[in-house]
Scaffold this motif. Sequence first.
Motif, PDB file in Angstrom:
ATOM      1  N   LEU A 136       0.803  -1.226   0.000  1.00 33.73           N
ATOM      2  CA  LEU A 136       0.000   0.000   0.000  1.00 33.73           C
ATOM      3  C   LEU A 136       0.833   1.272   0.000  1.00 33.73           C
ATOM      4  O   LEU A 136       0.399   2.291  -0.538  1.00 33.73           O
ATOM      5  CB  LEU A 136      -0.946  -0.004   1.210  1.00 33.73           C
ATOM      6  CG  LEU A 136      -1.833  -1.244   1.361  1.00 33.73           C
ATOM      7  CD1 LEU A 136      -2.870  -1.021   2.460  1.00 33.73           C
ATOM      8  CD2 LEU A 136      -2.526  -1.609   0.062  1.00 33.73           C
ATOM      9  N   ALA A 137       2.012   1.232   0.584  1.00 32.80           N
ATOM     10  CA  ALA A 137       2.870   2.422   0.626  1.00 32.80           C
ATOM     11  C   ALA A 137       3.918   2.390  -0.478  1.00 32.80           C
ATOM     12  O   ALA A 137       3.979   3.286  -1.324  1.00 32.80           O
ATOM     13  CB  ALA A 137       3.533   2.544   1.995  1.00 32.80           C
ATOM     14  N   LYS A 138       4.735   1.345  -0.497  1.00 33.84           N
ATOM     15  CA  LYS A 138       5.863   1.319  -1.436  1.00 33.84           C
ATOM     16  C   LYS A 138       5.400   1.171  -2.877  1.00 33.84           C
ATOM     17  O   LYS A 138       6.038   1.688  -3.804  1.00 33.84           O
ATOM     18  CB  LYS A 138       6.814   0.193  -1.062  1.00 33.84           C
ATOM     19  CG  LYS A 138       8.235   0.424  -1.548  1.00 33.84           C
ATOM     20  CD  LYS A 138       9.230  -0.395  -0.756  1.00 33.84           C
ATOM     21  CE  LYS A 138      10.649  -0.011  -1.125  1.00 33.84           C
ATOM     22  NZ  LYS A 138      11.637  -0.773  -0.340  1.00 33.84           N
ATOM     23  N   LEU A 139       4.283   0.446  -3.095  1.00 32.91           N
ATOM     24  CA  LEU A 139       3.763   0.269  -4.459  1.00 32.91           C
ATOM     25  C   LEU A 139       2.584   1.192  -4.766  1.00 32.91           C
ATOM     26  O   LEU A 139       2.274   1.421  -5.935  1.00 32.91           O
ATOM     27  CB  LEU A 139       3.336  -1.183  -4.682  1.00 32.91           C
ATOM     28  CG  LEU A 139       4.441  -2.235  -4.609  1.00 32.91           C
ATOM     29  CD1 LEU A 139       3.846  -3.624  -4.830  1.00 32.91           C
ATOM     30  CD2 LEU A 139       5.545  -1.960  -5.627  1.00 32.91           C
ATOM     31  N   ARG A 177      -0.625   8.008  -7.647  1.00 30.48           N
ATOM     32  CA  ARG A 177       0.125   7.492  -6.499  1.00 30.48           C
ATOM     33  C   ARG A 177       1.025   6.325  -6.903  1.00 30.48           C
ATOM     34  O   ARG A 177       2.076   6.123  -6.307  1.00 30.48           O
ATOM     35  CB  ARG A 177      -0.814   7.111  -5.351  1.00 30.48           C
ATOM     36  CG  ARG A 177      -1.751   5.981  -5.643  1.00 30.48           C
ATOM     37  CD  ARG A 177      -2.843   5.890  -4.598  1.00 30.48           C
ATOM     38  NE  ARG A 177      -2.543   4.915  -3.559  1.00 30.48           N
ATOM     39  CZ  ARG A 177      -3.346   4.669  -2.516  1.00 30.48           C
ATOM     40  NH1 ARG A 177      -4.487   5.358  -2.384  1.00 30.48           N
ATOM     41  NH2 ARG A 177      -3.024   3.765  -1.631  1.00 30.48           N
ATOM     42  N   VAL A 178       0.617   5.575  -7.929  1.00 36.34           N
ATOM     43  CA  VAL A 178       1.437   4.468  -8.411  1.00 36.34           C
ATOM     44  C   VAL A 178       2.613   5.002  -9.223  1.00 36.34           C
ATOM     45  O   VAL A 178       3.737   4.511  -9.109  1.00 36.34           O
ATOM     46  CB  VAL A 178       0.598   3.481  -9.231  1.00 36.34           C
ATOM     47  CG1 VAL A 178       1.460   2.392  -9.841  1.00 36.34           C
ATOM     48  CG2 VAL A 178      -0.485   2.857  -8.341  1.00 36.34           C
ATOM     49  N   LEU A 179       2.363   6.003 -10.034  1.00 35.09           N
ATOM     50  CA  LEU A 179       3.449   6.625 -10.791  1.00 35.09           C
ATOM     51  C   LEU A 179       4.503   7.191  -9.841  1.00 35.09           C
ATOM     52  O   LEU A 179       5.710   7.051 -10.076  1.00 35.09           O
ATOM     53  CB  LEU A 179       2.893   7.728 -11.691  1.00 35.09           C
ATOM     54  CG  LEU A 179       1.934   7.288 -12.805  1.00 35.09           C
ATOM     55  CD1 LEU A 179       1.387   8.504 -13.542  1.00 35.09           C
ATOM     56  CD2 LEU A 179       2.639   6.355 -13.778  1.00 35.09           C
ATOM     57  N   ALA A 180       4.045   7.822  -8.752  1.00 38.68           N
ATOM     58  CA  ALA A 180       4.989   8.360  -7.771  1.00 38.68           C
ATOM     59  C   ALA A 180       5.755   7.232  -7.084  1.00 38.68           C
ATOM     60  O   ALA A 180       6.971   7.322  -6.885  1.00 38.68           O
ATOM     61  CB  ALA A 180       4.237   9.200  -6.742  1.00 38.68           C
ATOM     62  N   ALA A 181       5.051   6.157  -6.727  1.00 39.80           N
ATOM     63  CA  ALA A 181       5.707   5.025  -6.075  1.00 39.80           C
ATOM     64  C   ALA A 181       6.762   4.411  -6.987  1.00 39.80           C
ATOM     65  O   ALA A 181       7.838   4.012  -6.534  1.00 39.80           O
ATOM     66  CB  ALA A 181       4.669   3.984  -5.673  1.00 39.80           C
ATOM     67  N   ALA A 182       6.466   4.338  -8.282  1.00 40.66           N
ATOM     68  CA  ALA A 182       7.428   3.787  -9.240  1.00 40.66           C
ATOM     69  C   ALA A 182       8.680   4.660  -9.339  1.00 40.66           C
ATOM     70  O   ALA A 182       9.745   4.170  -9.723  1.00 40.66           O
ATOM     71  CB  ALA A 182       6.774   3.634 -10.614  1.00 40.66           C
ATOM     72  N   ARG A 183       8.559   5.931  -8.983  1.00 40.05           N
ATOM     73  CA  ARG A 183       9.717   6.837  -8.950  1.00 40.05           C
ATOM     74  C   ARG A 183      10.449   6.767  -7.616  1.00 40.05           C
ATOM     75  O   ARG A 183      11.391   7.529  -7.376  1.00 40.05           O
ATOM     76  CB  ARG A 183       9.264   8.284  -9.196  1.00 40.05           C
ATOM     77  CG  ARG A 183       8.670   8.552 -10.571  1.00 40.05           C
ATOM     78  CD  ARG A 183       8.546  10.057 -10.815  1.00 40.05           C
ATOM     79  NE  ARG A 183       7.688  10.709  -9.830  1.00 40.05           N
ATOM     80  CZ  ARG A 183       6.388  10.934  -9.982  1.00 40.05           C
ATOM     81  NH1 ARG A 183       5.769  10.518 -11.097  1.00 40.05           N
ATOM     82  NH2 ARG A 183       5.693  11.551  -9.042  1.00 40.05           N
ATOM     83  N   GLY A 184       9.989   5.918  -6.724  1.00 38.22           N
ATOM     84  CA  GLY A 184      10.626   5.801  -5.418  1.00 38.22           C
ATOM     85  C   GLY A 184      10.036   6.703  -4.359  1.00 38.22           C
ATOM     86  O   GLY A 184      10.678   6.963  -3.342  1.00 38.22           O
ATOM     87  N   GLU A 185       8.779   7.165  -4.583  1.00 32.09           N
ATOM     88  CA  GLU A 185       8.114   8.035  -3.618  1.00 32.09           C
ATOM     89  C   GLU A 185       6.930   7.282  -3.018  1.00 32.09           C
ATOM     90  O   GLU A 185       5.840   7.268  -3.578  1.00 32.09           O
ATOM     91  CB  GLU A 185       7.630   9.314  -4.313  1.00 32.09           C
ATOM     92  CG  GLU A 185       8.737  10.090  -5.016  1.00 32.09           C
ATOM     93  CD  GLU A 185       8.193  11.158  -5.963  1.00 32.09           C
ATOM     94  OE1 GLU A 185       6.990  11.497  -5.845  1.00 32.09           O
ATOM     95  OE2 GLU A 185       8.956  11.633  -6.814  1.00 32.09           O
TER      96      GLU A 185
END
Length: 282
Positions: A136-139, A177-185
């Motif tokens: 839920l957070a990292k991905l 939020r997934v695009l940001a997570a894929a950038r390491g956010e």
Amino acid sequence: MSALVTGVGTGDGGGLDVRELRDVGEFEDAVRLFDAIWRPDPGNRPITVELMRALSHAGNYVAGAYQGGRLAGASVAFLAAPIGRALHSHVTGALPGRGAGLALKLHQRAWALERGLDRVTWTYDPLVRRNAHFNLAKLGAHAEEYLPSFYGAMDDAINAGDESDRLLAVWHLSEPRVLAAARGEPYVPEVPADAVTGLAVLEGLPSPVPAGAWAGARTVLVAVPEDVEALRRADPDAARAWRHAVREVLGGLLAEGALVTGFDRRAGYVVERPGPLERLGS
């Protein structure tokens, strides 16, 4: 499809070579890896060489992450409903400390997008804190459905003696939020000041708050144990109490139409309940 992934938490700073698996020897390596992680009975493996071979040949997703030429993680997924839009990830296992789990999920996302898919789904145990944070957070995935005893009895070393409740994770691949997570956010959910606790921790045990105390609350927090896998070994009764408490509180909230908006390391699941007009469909 193959990708060299760097900078995703590999213990020695080395890259991970993530690629699809295609021959029987590679599938055998994946089964051995899964055996080392779950330690199942021989007749109760999460997947077999033959099934991986069939899924791969039929155009589904079977991939491995290699570090220094050795398999550090593997993942198997198959095309799912809605047809042409979804991939269901059945099993992903990775050795700790290498970043292989994240590398595989990013590879899986790219694989799905290349085929015009817009979501990946999988199930996970809602009591396992590190998996909740990872998913839920990292991905940046959503937890959209509570599934009691989804797999029935499981006899591997990790799940033995517990019921197989699962949350359905849905990864909307192009969501912000997934695009940001894929950038390491990682996705950090907002915890409103007026959020109330529906399930707390008291001396390591679940402490449900009477529903009447949060009947009108919009945001409810649901705690999970610090390490349920260790708890299953040390105190099976306490682990069982956590299972039933989370099923009742979190499962009950999702059944009434609430949404899990994320996972907070301190508070647990952050759950937003529908307002009166939303319940009426207005």
